[in-house]
Design a protein around this motif. Structure first.
Motif, PDB file in Angstrom:
ATOM      1  N   TRP A 162      -3.382  -0.521  14.887  1.00 47.58           N
ATOM      2  CA  TRP A 162      -4.389   0.372  14.295  1.00 47.58           C
ATOM      3  C   TRP A 162      -5.321   0.913  15.373  1.00 47.58           C
ATOM      4  CZ3 TRP A 162      -2.810   1.980   9.970  1.00 47.58           C
ATOM      5  CH2 TRP A 162      -2.348   1.152   8.943  1.00 47.58           C
ATOM      6  N   ALA A 200       2.020  -0.192  12.047  1.00 47.57           N
ATOM      7  CA  ALA A 200       1.039  -1.087  11.433  1.00 47.57           C
ATOM      8  C   ALA A 200       1.177  -1.094   9.917  1.00 47.57           C
ATOM      9  CB  ALA A 200      -0.370  -0.659  11.832  1.00 47.57           C
ATOM     10  N   LEU A 201       1.383   0.072   9.333  1.00 46.00           N
ATOM     11  CA  LEU A 201       1.497   0.163   7.881  1.00 46.00           C
ATOM     12  C   LEU A 201       2.744  -0.566   7.384  1.00 46.00           C
ATOM     13  CD1 LEU A 201      -0.004   1.494   5.482  1.00 46.00           C
ATOM     14  CD2 LEU A 201       1.674   3.336   5.622  1.00 46.00           C
ATOM     15  N   MET A 223      -8.726   0.279   7.890  1.00 45.52           N
ATOM     16  CA  MET A 223      -7.801  -0.792   8.219  1.00 45.52           C
ATOM     17  C   MET A 223      -8.294  -1.674   9.354  1.00 45.52           C
ATOM     18  SD  MET A 223      -5.434  -0.010   6.054  1.00 45.52           S
ATOM     19  CE  MET A 223      -4.705   1.378   5.196  1.00 45.52           C
ATOM     20  N   PRO A 245       0.829  -1.193   0.000  1.00 43.86           N
ATOM     21  CA  PRO A 245       0.000   0.000   0.000  1.00 43.86           C
ATOM     22  C   PRO A 245       0.865   1.244   0.000  1.00 43.86           C
ATOM     23  CG  PRO A 245       0.108  -0.938   2.203  1.00 43.86           C
ATOM     24  CD  PRO A 245       0.776  -1.916   1.281  1.00 43.86           C
ATOM     25  N   VAL A 272      -7.097   5.519   8.887  1.00 43.47           N
ATOM     26  CA  VAL A 272      -6.951   4.346   9.738  1.00 43.47           C
ATOM     27  C   VAL A 272      -8.219   3.505   9.764  1.00 43.47           C
ATOM     28  CG1 VAL A 272      -6.704   3.611  12.147  1.00 43.47           C
ATOM     29  CG2 VAL A 272      -5.131   5.297  11.200  1.00 43.47           C
ATOM     30  N   GLU A 297      -1.577  -8.986   9.038  1.00 45.37           N
ATOM     31  CA  GLU A 297      -2.774  -8.213   9.384  1.00 45.37           C
ATOM     32  C   GLU A 297      -3.131  -8.397  10.854  1.00 45.37           C
ATOM     33  OE1 GLU A 297      -4.320  -6.078   7.579  1.00 45.37           O
ATOM     34  OE2 GLU A 297      -3.538  -6.484   5.568  1.00 45.37           O
ATOM     35  N   SER A 310       0.449   4.006  13.814  1.00 44.70           N
ATOM     36  CA  SER A 310      -0.106   3.741  12.478  1.00 44.70           C
ATOM     37  C   SER A 310       0.975   3.377  11.477  1.00 44.70           C
ATOM     38  CB  SER A 310      -0.908   4.945  11.976  1.00 44.70           C
ATOM     39  OG  SER A 310      -0.079   6.066  11.737  1.00 44.70           O
ATOM     40  N   ARG A 312       1.986  -4.224   7.417  1.00 44.44           N
ATOM     41  CA  ARG A 312       1.076  -4.537   6.308  1.00 44.44           C
ATOM     42  C   ARG A 312       1.803  -4.520   4.957  1.00 44.44           C
ATOM     43  NH1 ARG A 312      -2.629  -1.243   3.244  1.00 44.44           N
ATOM     44  NH2 ARG A 312      -4.567  -2.342   2.748  1.00 44.44           N
ATOM     45  N   ALA A 322      -0.956  -6.360  13.032  1.00 41.80           N
ATOM     46  CA  ALA A 322      -1.168  -4.918  12.896  1.00 41.80           C
ATOM     47  C   ALA A 322      -2.444  -4.430  13.578  1.00 41.80           C
ATOM     48  CB  ALA A 322      -1.211  -4.546  11.413  1.00 41.80           C
ATOM     49  N   ARG A 323      -3.414  -5.295  13.805  1.00 40.93           N
ATOM     50  CA  ARG A 323      -4.719  -4.839  14.312  1.00 40.93           C
ATOM     51  C   ARG A 323      -4.634  -4.048  15.603  1.00 40.93           C
ATOM     52  NH1 ARG A 323      -7.597 -10.504  12.855  1.00 40.93           N
ATOM     53  NH2 ARG A 323      -7.925 -10.102  10.626  1.00 40.93           N
ATOM     54  N   LEU A 365       0.802   6.366   4.013  1.00 40.97           N
ATOM     55  CA  LEU A 365      -0.353   7.186   4.381  1.00 40.97           C
ATOM     56  C   LEU A 365      -0.101   8.636   4.050  1.00 40.97           C
ATOM     57  CD1 LEU A 365      -1.582   5.723   7.785  1.00 40.97           C
ATOM     58  CD2 LEU A 365      -2.616   5.497   5.538  1.00 40.97           C
TER      59      LEU A 365
END
Length: 213
Positions: free
Chosen positions: A171, A137-138, A210, A22, A207, A164, A134, A141, A167-168, A25
């Protein structure tokens, strides 16, 4: 998720091509340096409120620790066989996850006093904390699916699910920090922190998709 658990998950499953990572951000938010062009780890920030400095208490220590977390390089999976990937997950990846979690935790502890101070300090500290979580987490991911799984869809899917899952909670912590920033900024008099509210609202919108449904 522990490194050992991740390695066991990878070993138990047994590819789709790696998904496209991705975009940062920063790009999704269309961030542009404004005001004095202040940045942390290359991330543009709104102009700091009056009498707020990144090099003075109560922000200096938390700012430095957040920047340390944001600049930690993300490990890349090896290009070798599946057993090499399992060793990497249990070693380099797990060590990185632990070290980065420790640095982010230290940043949070250092930023908490500022979050309880004047609104001008609180919004900056909360935004920094949200960024630390964040971007962690990114980065998780965005770790590429190992090439060893390119012909093994089940293992590829398990790897992505593990990233994922790890990362939860990050987030969720980012959501809490950005929400606090936006709420405090909204209560400031005469829209004095309007740019910070706009920025935290933008981070919240980035966010929310996600999070698990």
């Amino acid at each position: 998720m522990s490194a050992a658990a991740l390695a066991l998950l990878l070993a138990a499953c047994g590819g789709r091509p790696p998904p496209t990572a991705p975009p940062p951000l920063d790009e999704e938010l269309g961030e542009e340096a404004d005001g004095d062009g202040l940045r942390i780890a290359g991330i543009a920030l709104p102009r700091l409120p009056l009498e707020v400095s990144p090099t003075e208490p109560p922000l200096a220590d938390g700012w430095a620790r957040a920047e340390a977390a944001l600049t930690m390089p993300t490990p890349r999976p090896p290009e070798g066989e599946a057993w090499e990937v399992e060793g990497w997950a249990d070693g380099e990846l797990g060590d990185w996850m632990r070290r980065r979690a420790e640095v982010v935790g230290a940043a949070q502890r250092a930023l908490e006093p500022a979050r309880e101070r004047r609104p001008e300090h609180s919004v900056v500290a909360s935004l920094l904390l949200g960024l630390a979580y964040s971007r962690f987490a990114l980065d998780l991911r965005g770790i590429e699916t190992p090439l060893a799984f390119s012909n093994d869809p089940e293992r590829a899917q398990a790897f992505r699910a593990a990233m994922e899952q790890a990362a939860r909670p990050l987030w969720l912590r980012a959501l809490d920090a950005f929400g606090s920033c936006a709420a405090v900024a909204a209560e400031a008099p005469a829209h004095s922190l309007a740019r910070w509210r706009e920025r935290c609202d933008a981070e919240l919108r980035a966010v929310e998709p996600m999070l698990p449904e």
